[in-house]
Design an enzyme around this catalytic site. Structure first.
Site, PDB file in Angstrom:
ATOM      1  N   ASN A 127      31.903  37.254  29.171  1.00 39.65           N
ATOM      2  CA  ASN A 127      32.039  37.305  30.207  1.00 39.65           C
ATOM      3  C   ASN A 127      33.206  38.518  30.795  1.00 39.65           C
ATOM      4  O   ASN A 127      34.414  38.219  29.896  1.00 39.65           O
ATOM      5  CB  ASN A 127      32.739  35.571  30.654  1.00 39.65           C
ATOM      6  CG  ASN A 127      33.718  35.218  31.351  1.00 39.65           C
ATOM      7  OD1 ASN A 127      33.274  35.976  32.428  1.00 39.65           O
ATOM      8  ND2 ASN A 127      33.710  34.283  31.783  1.00 39.65           N
ATOM      9  N   TRP A 128      32.740  39.219  31.191  1.00 35.79           N
ATOM     10  CA  TRP A 128      33.200  40.218  31.633  1.00 35.79           C
ATOM     11  C   TRP A 128      35.354  39.830  32.452  1.00 35.79           C
ATOM     12  O   TRP A 128      35.877  40.745  32.984  1.00 35.79           O
ATOM     13  CB  TRP A 128      33.023  41.325  32.489  1.00 35.79           C
ATOM     14  CG  TRP A 128      32.171  42.411  31.294  1.00 35.79           C
ATOM     15  CD1 TRP A 128      32.304  42.159  29.997  1.00 35.79           C
ATOM     16  CD2 TRP A 128      30.759  43.421  31.515  1.00 35.79           C
ATOM     17  NE1 TRP A 128      30.597  42.474  29.574  1.00 35.79           N
ATOM     18  CE2 TRP A 128      30.158  43.329  30.555  1.00 35.79           C
ATOM     19  CE3 TRP A 128      31.563  44.247  32.999  1.00 35.79           C
ATOM     20  CZ2 TRP A 128      29.746  45.413  30.373  1.00 35.79           C
ATOM     21  CZ3 TRP A 128      29.590  45.143  33.093  1.00 35.79           C
ATOM     22  CH2 TRP A 128      29.909  45.530  31.839  1.00 35.79           C
ATOM     23  N   LYS A 129      34.753  39.313  33.289  1.00 37.57           N
ATOM     24  CA  LYS A 129      35.754  38.616  34.329  1.00 37.57           C
ATOM     25  C   LYS A 129      36.120  39.768  35.357  1.00 37.57           C
ATOM     26  O   LYS A 129      34.691  39.804  35.697  1.00 37.57           O
ATOM     27  CB  LYS A 129      36.575  37.617  33.913  1.00 37.57           C
ATOM     28  CG  LYS A 129      36.657  36.997  32.714  1.00 37.57           C
ATOM     29  CD  LYS A 129      38.018  36.347  31.962  1.00 37.57           C
ATOM     30  CE  LYS A 129      37.456  35.390  30.589  1.00 37.57           C
ATOM     31  NZ  LYS A 129      38.792  34.385  30.307  1.00 37.57           N
ATOM     32  N   HIS A 179      34.155  27.522  34.816  1.00 33.82           N
ATOM     33  CA  HIS A 179      34.576  28.060  33.981  1.00 33.82           C
ATOM     34  C   HIS A 179      36.143  27.592  33.911  1.00 33.82           C
ATOM     35  O   HIS A 179      36.349  26.981  35.474  1.00 33.82           O
ATOM     36  CB  HIS A 179      34.824  29.506  34.319  1.00 33.82           C
ATOM     37  CG  HIS A 179      35.273  30.022  33.463  1.00 33.82           C
ATOM     38  ND1 HIS A 179      37.085  30.029  33.284  1.00 33.82           N
ATOM     39  CD2 HIS A 179      34.631  30.795  31.751  1.00 33.82           C
ATOM     40  CE1 HIS A 179      37.502  31.218  31.877  1.00 33.82           C
ATOM     41  NE2 HIS A 179      36.975  31.149  31.215  1.00 33.82           N
ATOM     42  N   GLU A 211      38.905  29.051  34.461  1.00 34.86           N
ATOM     43  CA  GLU A 211      39.364  29.448  35.093  1.00 34.86           C
ATOM     44  C   GLU A 211      39.518  29.210  36.845  1.00 34.86           C
ATOM     45  O   GLU A 211      39.952  29.717  38.247  1.00 34.86           O
ATOM     46  CB  GLU A 211      39.697  31.033  34.876  1.00 34.86           C
ATOM     47  CG  GLU A 211      40.103  31.225  33.734  1.00 34.86           C
ATOM     48  CD  GLU A 211      39.324  32.239  33.116  1.00 34.86           C
ATOM     49  OE1 GLU A 211      38.757  33.684  33.591  1.00 34.86           O
ATOM     50  OE2 GLU A 211      40.002  32.865  31.715  1.00 34.86           O
ATOM     51  N   GLU A 256      35.126  25.961  25.812  1.00 38.20           N
ATOM     52  CA  GLU A 256      36.509  26.334  25.817  1.00 38.20           C
ATOM     53  C   GLU A 256      37.637  25.495  25.879  1.00 38.20           C
ATOM     54  O   GLU A 256      37.606  25.556  26.588  1.00 38.20           O
ATOM     55  CB  GLU A 256      35.789  27.601  26.659  1.00 38.20           C
ATOM     56  CG  GLU A 256      34.883  28.486  26.948  1.00 38.20           C
ATOM     57  CD  GLU A 256      34.846  29.761  27.432  1.00 38.20           C
ATOM     58  OE1 GLU A 256      35.001  30.722  27.261  1.00 38.20           O
ATOM     59  OE2 GLU A 256      35.194  29.489  28.787  1.00 38.20           O
ATOM     60  N   GLY A 274      42.267  32.946  26.193  1.00 43.39           N
ATOM     61  CA  GLY A 274      43.670  34.035  26.443  1.00 43.39           C
ATOM     62  C   GLY A 274      44.457  34.441  25.449  1.00 43.39           C
ATOM     63  O   GLY A 274      45.705  35.031  26.412  1.00 43.39           O
ATOM     64  N   SER A 295      39.599  33.155  22.797  1.00 43.80           N
ATOM     65  CA  SER A 295      39.683  33.856  22.277  1.00 43.80           C
ATOM     66  C   SER A 295      39.100  34.621  20.751  1.00 43.80           C
ATOM     67  O   SER A 295      39.122  34.047  19.921  1.00 43.80           O
ATOM     68  CB  SER A 295      41.593  33.312  21.504  1.00 43.80           C
ATOM     69  OG  SER A 295      42.235  33.316  21.865  1.00 43.80           O
TER      70      SER A 295
END
Ligand code: 13P
Length: 241
Positions: free
Chosen positions: A8-10, A86, A88, A165, A171, A207
């Protein structure tokens, strides 16, 4: 089950040139790459072995949905997987705070449209601090709301992947332990078998890097990893592969 690595490159990288370079470096079998939407076309032209994912997909098909990208448009680029829910996007400011109801609507549309879903679930720190059983209840509640109605679809194993997650591990450089990630994975799998008669892959995310990945990936109950930061560094990501 074969292990799956999802990158996942975000919102990275900045240029098409960098995105193509990264896609080439990570183009392996068993890998799914989720670039930002703006790089889907160039990534799809680059990838020969890895599969392509979108980081989100709107529930609408075509119409007056300013700023949204529909699952049907994504199929134009050869996208086969969609990451939904997700943390985020669930938590403001990114995504404006997606509710389980919105995630459910997106999930059903994309599944009906023939895309495979990587559904993210996971608890915040304050819930985990109350213990793993409280975290399981939290995750169960997310799954029941996000998957409402999915029992009526004829799903195959590859159509639905769950990514556990825990929010506090994303992160932060502080991953969950493989043992408790595996305990959560077993719990999620048993829920899905009971409620949806589905044998589902469960990935761990939060992470994961080249140093700690083997602890997760060698665990029989963990079917792969959803990787953020480490997927932006080809050397690191290749250690995972
Ligand atoms: P990190 O690997 O950077 O912790 O991110 C995990 C994640 O959010 C993947 O979706």
């Amino acid at each position: 089950m074969k292990k799956l690595l999802v990158a996942n490159w975000k919102t990275n990288p900045l240029t098409t040139k960098e995105a193509v370079k990264l896609a080439k470096a990570e183009d392996h079998k068993g890998v799914v790459i989720a670039p930002p939407h703006v790089f889907l076309e160039s990534a799809s032209k680059t990838l020969k072995k890895a599969k392509l994912a979108s980081q989100d997909a709107f529930w609408g098909d075509l119409g007056a949905y300013t700023g949204e990208i529909s699952w049907r448009q994504l199929k134009e680029f050869g996208v086969e997987y969609v990451i939904l829910g997700h943390s985020e996007r669930r938590n403001p400011p990114v995504g404006g705070g997606e509710t389980d109801e919105l995630i459910n609507k997106k999930l059903l549309s994309a599944l009906e449209g023939g895309l495979n879903i990587i559904l993210c679930v996971g608890e915040p720190k304050e819930i985990r601090e109350k213990g793993i059983e409280t975290a399981k209840n939290y995750v169960q509640n997310q799954l029941e709301k996000d998957l409402k109605g999915a029992e009526n679809l004829k799903l195959k194993t590859e159509n639905l992947i769950i990514a556990y997650e825990p929010i506090w591990a994303i992160g932060t450089g502080t991953p969950d332990t493989p043992e408790s990630a595996a305990e959560m994975s077993i719990f999620i799998k048993s829920l899905l078998t009971t409620n949806y008669s589905l044998q589902t892959k469960v990935l761990y995310g939060g992470s994961v890097n080249g140093r700690n990945s083997s602890g997760f990936l060698s665990h029989p109950e963990i079917d792969g990893a959803l990787v953020g930061g480490a997927s932006l560094n080809p050397e690191e990501f290749n250690k995972l592969i």
